[in-house]
Design a protein around this motif. Structure first.
Motif, PDB file in Angstrom:
ATOM      1  N   GLU A 272       4.159  -8.638   4.453  1.00 56.81           N
ATOM      2  CA  GLU A 272       3.764  -7.310   4.972  1.00 56.81           C
ATOM      3  C   GLU A 272       4.219  -6.204   4.037  1.00 56.81           C
ATOM      4  O   GLU A 272       3.453  -5.317   3.663  1.00 56.81           O
ATOM      5  N   ARG A 273       5.493  -6.275   3.654  1.00 57.62           N
ATOM      6  CA  ARG A 273       6.036  -5.224   2.781  1.00 57.62           C
ATOM      7  C   ARG A 273       5.383  -5.286   1.392  1.00 57.62           C
ATOM      8  O   ARG A 273       5.187  -4.266   0.744  1.00 57.62           O
ATOM      9  N   GLY A 274       5.065  -6.486   0.950  1.00 63.82           N
ATOM     10  CA  GLY A 274       4.443  -6.668  -0.363  1.00 63.82           C
ATOM     11  C   GLY A 274       3.070  -6.023  -0.423  1.00 63.82           C
ATOM     12  O   GLY A 274       2.740  -5.292  -1.364  1.00 63.82           O
ATOM     13  N   ILE A 275       2.267  -6.287   0.601  1.00 63.40           N
ATOM     14  CA  ILE A 275       0.911  -5.710   0.629  1.00 63.40           C
ATOM     15  C   ILE A 275       0.977  -4.189   0.717  1.00 63.40           C
ATOM     16  O   ILE A 275       0.184  -3.483   0.085  1.00 63.40           O
ATOM     17  N   ALA A 276       1.950  -3.695   1.476  1.00 60.28           N
ATOM     18  CA  ALA A 276       2.083  -2.235   1.599  1.00 60.28           C
ATOM     19  C   ALA A 276       2.477  -1.623   0.250  1.00 60.28           C
ATOM     20  O   ALA A 276       1.994  -0.542  -0.108  1.00 60.28           O
ATOM     21  N   ALA A 277       3.332  -2.303  -0.497  1.00 57.89           N
ATOM     22  CA  ALA A 277       3.799  -1.749  -1.775  1.00 57.89           C
ATOM     23  C   ALA A 277       2.763  -1.902  -2.872  1.00 57.89           C
ATOM     24  O   ALA A 277       2.644  -1.054  -3.753  1.00 57.89           O
ATOM     25  N   GLN A 278       2.031  -3.011  -2.860  1.00 56.62           N
ATOM     26  CA  GLN A 278       1.056  -3.279  -3.930  1.00 56.62           C
ATOM     27  C   GLN A 278      -0.158  -3.996  -3.322  1.00 56.62           C
ATOM     28  O   GLN A 278      -0.277  -5.227  -3.401  1.00 56.62           O
ATOM     29  N   PRO A 279      -1.085  -3.210  -2.753  1.00 57.15           N
ATOM     30  CA  PRO A 279      -2.244  -3.819  -2.063  1.00 57.15           C
ATOM     31  C   PRO A 279      -3.063  -4.723  -2.988  1.00 57.15           C
ATOM     32  O   PRO A 279      -3.750  -5.632  -2.525  1.00 57.15           O
ATOM     33  N   GLU A 280      -2.945  -4.491  -4.321  1.00 56.46           N
ATOM     34  CA  GLU A 280      -3.717  -5.288  -5.295  1.00 56.46           C
ATOM     35  C   GLU A 280      -3.291  -6.757  -5.313  1.00 56.46           C
ATOM     36  O   GLU A 280      -3.905  -7.578  -5.999  1.00 56.46           O
ATOM     37  N   LEU A 281      -2.227  -7.097  -4.595  1.00 57.22           N
ATOM     38  CA  LEU A 281      -1.849  -8.514  -4.502  1.00 57.22           C
ATOM     39  C   LEU A 281      -2.947  -9.321  -3.812  1.00 57.22           C
ATOM     40  O   LEU A 281      -3.083 -10.528  -4.022  1.00 57.22           O
ATOM     41  N   LEU A 282      -3.736  -8.621  -2.989  1.00 58.78           N
ATOM     42  CA  LEU A 282      -4.844  -9.277  -2.292  1.00 58.78           C
ATOM     43  C   LEU A 282      -6.065  -9.303  -3.212  1.00 58.78           C
ATOM     44  O   LEU A 282      -6.245  -8.389  -4.030  1.00 58.78           O
ATOM     45  N   PRO A 283      -6.938 -10.302  -3.079  1.00 59.11           N
ATOM     46  CA  PRO A 283      -8.183 -10.287  -3.854  1.00 59.11           C
ATOM     47  C   PRO A 283      -8.971  -9.024  -3.522  1.00 59.11           C
ATOM     48  O   PRO A 283      -8.894  -8.520  -2.384  1.00 59.11           O
ATOM     49  N   ALA A 284      -9.726  -8.503  -4.512  1.00 55.83           N
ATOM     50  CA  ALA A 284     -10.395  -7.193  -4.386  1.00 55.83           C
ATOM     51  C   ALA A 284     -11.215  -7.076  -3.104  1.00 55.83           C
ATOM     52  O   ALA A 284     -11.175  -6.049  -2.417  1.00 55.83           O
ATOM     53  N   ASP A 285     -11.937  -8.139  -2.732  1.00 56.07           N
ATOM     54  CA  ASP A 285     -12.831  -8.047  -1.573  1.00 56.07           C
ATOM     55  C   ASP A 285     -12.087  -8.144  -0.240  1.00 56.07           C
ATOM     56  O   ASP A 285     -12.697  -8.072   0.819  1.00 56.07           O
TER      57      ASP A 285
END
Ligand SMILES: Cc1cc2nc3c(=O)[nH]c(=O)nc-3n(C[C@H](O)[C@H](O)[C@H](O)COP(=O)(O)OP(=O)(O)OC[C@H]3O[C@@H](n4cnc5c(N)ncnc54)[C@H](O)[C@@H]3O)c2cc1C
Length: 369
Positions: free
Chosen positions: A284-297
């Motif tokens: 959760e904290r990772g995605i909030a700090a760097q949303p680009e960790l998720l694939p673009a789509d």
């Protein structure tokens, strides 16, 4: 001083043992490594180096020795990279963010500015929402699963020898009668038995120095680090975000395309496997700090299950009250006395201080043999 004919035994094959063994070989000693775990083995909670993230971001604002060793290590990594582009280390932009900016955070920010010459304080307009302070600089990212075998190969190619053994104590290795069985590493290499009396021993056993007979350093304790390996080859920048509740999220891209997403710093916590609630928090904290960790789509949905998690990792940083130990003691075994150079207790900074620590230990070696 002629060191050619002198045998040195290095105990430990983590980043500290391997770097020290290489520096000792290069100083002209004949070096043999003894260790329970080596690069390439199945990952073990007793071998911190295989779990490290690892980058060079100094946290040594209040520890002058560590700061000096980190400072010495940085240019050595940079010249390794220059000499050999295949070294599994790369330079990447790193963004250091903080949601709160009090005296402590300012001290760390000032410290980083002294360590990294291209550091620039970011303009408030560049900062993500909720971030009070940000700095941008370049630093090293070390691809640990490739770097440890690189060190081992470099040591063996330079003429080093290695044996696998679990030692109850340092003196067990130095005793003619009670020495445990030694297994050459790799199994087909090297002499069948090393010379029994080295000129000196170097103790690089990390958290193992807590239980190693003749050492048993009760100042040592683990700082548990739980991190995730995420597959995200498109990530170029490392990010660290200190949340206002004290949680530090950080990402470290590797050459391989994997990204480390951390993490925890839990003193005196020996739990060897991941905890589901911690994994959820890190995601959760990772995605909030760097949303680009998720694939673009999949970025818009911000679903933690869309992260491509390769591995859940737990390692025990060998932390030491009073800071790392690089010093000499003497060990009597039978009618002989051996100098022992200690080099352990690097906490969360073993990679970023590795070459400086190795050189400092070899200077001590030269002075005692
Ligand atoms: C999640 C995490 C993130 C990290 N990130 C970073 C980072 O970004 N930058 C950084 O610089 N550092 C980082 N670190 C810290 C770094 O990993 C450690 O400081 C470093 O690995 C310590 O190395 P070491 O060689 O002292 O110990 P280890 O790697 O634990 O090696 C110890 C060696 O001693 C041997 N040994 C021990 N006891 C015995 C015995 N009784 N008999 C025989 N052999 C024995 C072991 O088998 C092993 O070979 C991180 C650590 C963790 C867990």
């Amino acid at each position: 001083m002629a060191t050619k004919s002198l045998d040195v035994f290095v105990i430990g094959a983590g980043v500290i043992g391997l770097s020290t063994a290489i520096c000792a070989l290069e100083a002209g000693f004949r070096v043999t490594i003894f260790a329970e775990t080596f690069p390439g083995d199945k990952k073990s909670i007793k071998y911190t180096s295989c779990w490290a993230a690892a980058n060079h971001v100094s946290v040594a604002a209040t520890n002058e020795l560590l700061h000096q060793l980190e400072r010495e290590t940085l240019p050595i990594f940079l010249s390794l990279l220059k000499e050999d582009p295949l070294v599994p280390v790369m330079i990447r932009p790193h963004k250091s963010y903080s949601q709160v900016y009090g005296a402590k955070e300012q001290e760390q920010a000032d410290h980083l500015a002294r360590c990294y010459t291209d550091l620039r304080v970011m303009d408030p307009s560049e900062l993500p929402e909720g971030v009070a302070h940000g700095a941008l600089f370049s630093t090293l990212c070390i691809d640990v699963p490739r770097y440890l075998p690189y060190l081992m190969d470099r040591f063996m190619t330079a003429g080093g020898h290695a044996f696998r053994v679990t030692l109850p104590s340092l003196s067990a290795l130095l005793s003619e009668k009670n020495r445990p069985a030694l297994e050459p590493f790799p199994p087909t290499s090297g002499p069948t038995q090393p010379s029994i009396f080295p000129a000196a021993v170097v103790n690089c056993t990390g958290i193992g120095a807590l239980s190693m007979g003749d050492v048993m350093d009760t100042n040592l304790y683990p700082t548990r680090g739980e991190v995730l390996i995420i597959r995200a080859p498109w990530i170029r920048d490392g990010v660290a975000l200190l949340y206002s509740d004290g949680h530090l999220t950080y990402t470290i891209p590797r050459q391989s395309g994997d990204v480390i997403l951390g993490g925890t710093f839990q003193p005196n916590d020996w739990h060897p496997t991941s905890r589901p609630e911690t994994v959820k928090l890190i995601k959760e904290r990772g995605i909030a700090a760097q949303p680009e960790l998720l694939p673009a789509d999949k970025r818009e949905a911000k679903n933690i299950d869309d992260l491509d998690v390769v591995e859940e990792c737990v390692g025990l940083r060998p932390t030491r009250k009073g800071g790392l130990r690089i010093e000499t003691s003497f060990l009597a075994v039978g009618d002989k006395t051996f100098p022992v150079v200690h080099n352990y207790g690097h906490g969360g900074a073993g990679y970023q201080s590795s070459w400086g620590s190795a050189n400092a230990a070899v200077e001590l070696l030269k002075s005692v043999v």
